[in-house]
Write an enzyme that holds these catalytic residues in place. Structure first.
Site, short mmCIF file in Angstrom:
data_model
loop_
_atom_site.label_atom_id
_atom_site.label_comp_id
_atom_site.label_asym_id
_atom_site.label_seq_id
_atom_site.Cartn_x
_atom_site.Cartn_y
_atom_site.Cartn_z
N ALA A 27 26.96 51.03 45.52
CA ALA A 27 27.53 51.03 44.15
C ALA A 27 27.37 49.65 43.52
O ALA A 27 26.94 49.53 42.36
CB ALA A 27 29.00 51.44 44.21
N ARG A 77 16.72 53.06 56.56
CA ARG A 77 16.90 54.44 56.03
C ARG A 77 16.40 54.54 54.58
O ARG A 77 15.81 55.54 54.18
CB ARG A 77 18.39 54.80 56.11
CG ARG A 77 18.69 56.29 56.04
CD ARG A 77 20.19 56.61 56.18
NE ARG A 77 21.01 55.91 55.19
CZ ARG A 77 21.88 54.94 55.49
NH1 ARG A 77 22.04 54.56 56.74
NH2 ARG A 77 22.59 54.34 54.55
N CYS A 90 37.52 41.82 44.61
CA CYS A 90 37.65 42.34 43.24
C CYS A 90 39.07 42.20 42.70
O CYS A 90 39.29 41.73 41.58
CB CYS A 90 37.22 43.79 43.18
SG CYS A 90 37.88 44.79 44.52
N GLN A 137 44.44 50.42 42.79
CA GLN A 137 43.01 50.19 42.96
C GLN A 137 42.18 51.46 42.94
O GLN A 137 42.52 52.48 43.53
CB GLN A 137 42.77 49.37 44.25
CG GLN A 137 43.46 48.02 44.16
CD GLN A 137 43.13 47.06 45.28
OE1 GLN A 137 43.98 46.28 45.70
NE2 GLN A 137 41.89 47.07 45.76
N GLY A 175 36.26 50.79 44.82
CA GLY A 175 36.44 49.71 45.79
C GLY A 175 36.17 50.17 47.22
O GLY A 175 35.89 49.35 48.09
N LYS A 197 43.98 38.99 51.38
CA LYS A 197 42.87 38.38 50.63
C LYS A 197 43.39 37.81 49.31
O LYS A 197 43.06 36.68 48.92
CB LYS A 197 41.79 39.44 50.33
CG LYS A 197 40.93 39.80 51.53
CD LYS A 197 39.95 40.93 51.17
CE LYS A 197 39.17 41.39 52.41
NZ LYS A 197 38.31 42.58 52.12
N HIS A 231 40.31 48.73 38.43
CA HIS A 231 41.61 48.44 39.04
C HIS A 231 42.63 48.10 37.96
O HIS A 231 42.27 47.57 36.90
CB HIS A 231 41.50 47.20 39.93
CG HIS A 231 40.77 47.40 41.22
ND1 HIS A 231 40.43 48.63 41.75
CD2 HIS A 231 40.29 46.47 42.10
CE1 HIS A 231 39.78 48.46 42.90
NE2 HIS A 231 39.68 47.17 43.14
N GLN A 237 36.17 47.29 38.59
CA GLN A 237 36.03 46.77 39.96
C GLN A 237 34.58 46.51 40.33
O GLN A 237 34.27 45.53 41.03
CB GLN A 237 36.60 47.82 40.95
CG GLN A 237 36.58 47.39 42.40
CD GLN A 237 35.30 47.73 43.13
OE1 GLN A 237 34.60 48.70 42.75
NE2 GLN A 237 34.93 46.96 44.14
C1 2RA Z 1 38.71 47.60 47.47
N1 2RA Z 1 38.63 45.19 47.27
O1 2RA Z 1 39.00 47.82 46.30
C2 2RA Z 1 38.00 46.34 47.87
C3 2RA Z 1 36.57 46.43 47.47
N2 2RA Z 1 35.79 45.48 48.14
O2 2RA Z 1 38.94 48.41 48.38
#
Ligand code: 2RA
Length: 337
Positions: A13, A39, A132, A159, A163, A216, A245, A320
């Site tokens: 994505a 692949r 993100c 979210q 993501g 994070k 998000h 996102q």
């Molecule tokens: C999420 N931050 O939204 C993560 C995407 N890398 O799950």
């Protein structure tokens, strides 16, 4: 002429969004190399008026490449980003692999471009793209922090499926159809129904009861702001929304910041749009932010649980895949030119 560019993870994505954003921003590349797993190697991609053949990612993929945009997961970045950097390629890594590494700048161009000062395309090095939900929060909160130092930040995120990748977006759509038709729900990505539901973010739980996504937000904010002691807590939730998000944010200032001062700072902030119409009860929604560059801020109000103007609440929505990943990475690449 411009840098030669490689995209690692072009079929994902974010990889697909890299192609869209590079084109949208007329990035001055001289050559484009599309890299993915065995692949996908051999398949063709129409892009920027040319037919490109996807090549298999190998140790030798980066000879002659000046900038590589990575978004193929942490293990691929861990293995190949250092090889690319040693070959003289400058890596912009969207994975979490190197975000907290000493000597690797963690950059939101509108927030801390100085962290990557001196880095140039084709001279090696790795720049990490923040997570993100961190990018989206800090695009709105940093202008406020610079107007009046923040003492504590509380973030609750809502979210989007994107993501968790294209497969999660596909599953959300499938489950929604199944639920509406009263059919059994297909569950492959998450161990519970996603359609018409929401749940604690699917990242692994850590030792203190927070999940990795929440930690994070805490650790990356401290690194980006260079504020190891700022008080931050976060609760990250996955909600049945496709690609933007939403985040509810509460701020406590060391001193104070009024609603008017906050709105003034936000109005002047690059990459931020305000939707804050109390009369019309109109505030940011994920669909306002989807496929857009800016983050959208509203519900700016004095926190009535705090004395004077020492607290502020706000609500932020951001795409996102775009500003949360691909756009931020391409803007970082622009700083390498
Ligand atoms: C999420 N931050 O939204 C993560 C995407 N890398 O799950």
């Amino acid at each position: 002429d411009g840098p030669s560019v490689a995209i690692v993870g072009v079929t994902g994505a974010v990889g697909q969004e890299f192609l869209r954003v590079l084109k949208e921003r007329d990035f001055p590349y001289s050559r484009m190399k599309l890299l993915a797993s065995a692949r996908s190697a051999g398949s063709m991609v129409e892009w920027d008026g040319e037919t490109h053949t996807i090549e298999e990612l190998t140790d030798g993929s980066f000879g002659g490449v000046d900038i590589a945009l990575f978004s193929a997961g942490g293990s691929i970045s861990k293995k190949f980003a250092p090889l690319a950097a040693e070959a003289g390629c400058t890596v912009v890594d969207n994975s979490s692999a190197f975000r907290m590494s000493e000597g690797v700048p963690l950059v939101i161009p509108e927030v801390n471009p100085e962290a990557m000062a001196g880095m140039r395309a084709g001279r090696g090095g790795i720049v990490a793209n923040p997570n993100c939900s961190t990018i989206i929060a800090l695009m709105a909160v940093t202008p406020l922090h610079r107007a009046s130092r923040i003492k504590r930040m509380v973030v609750s995120t809502y979210q989007a499926a994107s993501g968790a990748g294209q497969a999660a977006m596909d599953e959300l759509e499938l489950q929604t159809r199944e639920a509406l038709d009263g059919r059994p729900i297909t569950q492959n990505i998450f161990p519970f129904q996603y359609a018409f539901n929401l749940f604690s973010h699917n990242s692994p739980m850590t030792g203190n009861g927070y999940n990795e996504e929440e930690m994070k937000m805490v650790k990356e904010t401290r690194k980006i702001w260079g504020e190891p002691d700022i008080a931050i807590t976060a609760t990250c939730i996955r909600v049945p929304v496709m690609r933007a998000h939403a985040e509810s944010i509460n701020l406590e200032f060391e001193d104070s910041l009024s609603e008017e001062q906050a709105l003034e700072a936000l109005a002047a902030a690059p990459g931020v749009s305000i939707i804050n119409d109390r009369e019309a009860n109109r505030f940011p929604t994920p669909l306002d932010a989807s496929n857009r560059d800016d983050v959208y801020v509203g519900r700016v109000r004095r926190d009535i649980s705090r004395p004077g103007n020492s607290g502020l609440d706000l609500f932020v929505c951001g795409d996102q895949i775009k500003k949360g990943a691909a756009l931020n990475a391409v803007q970082v690449a622009e700083l390498l030119l």
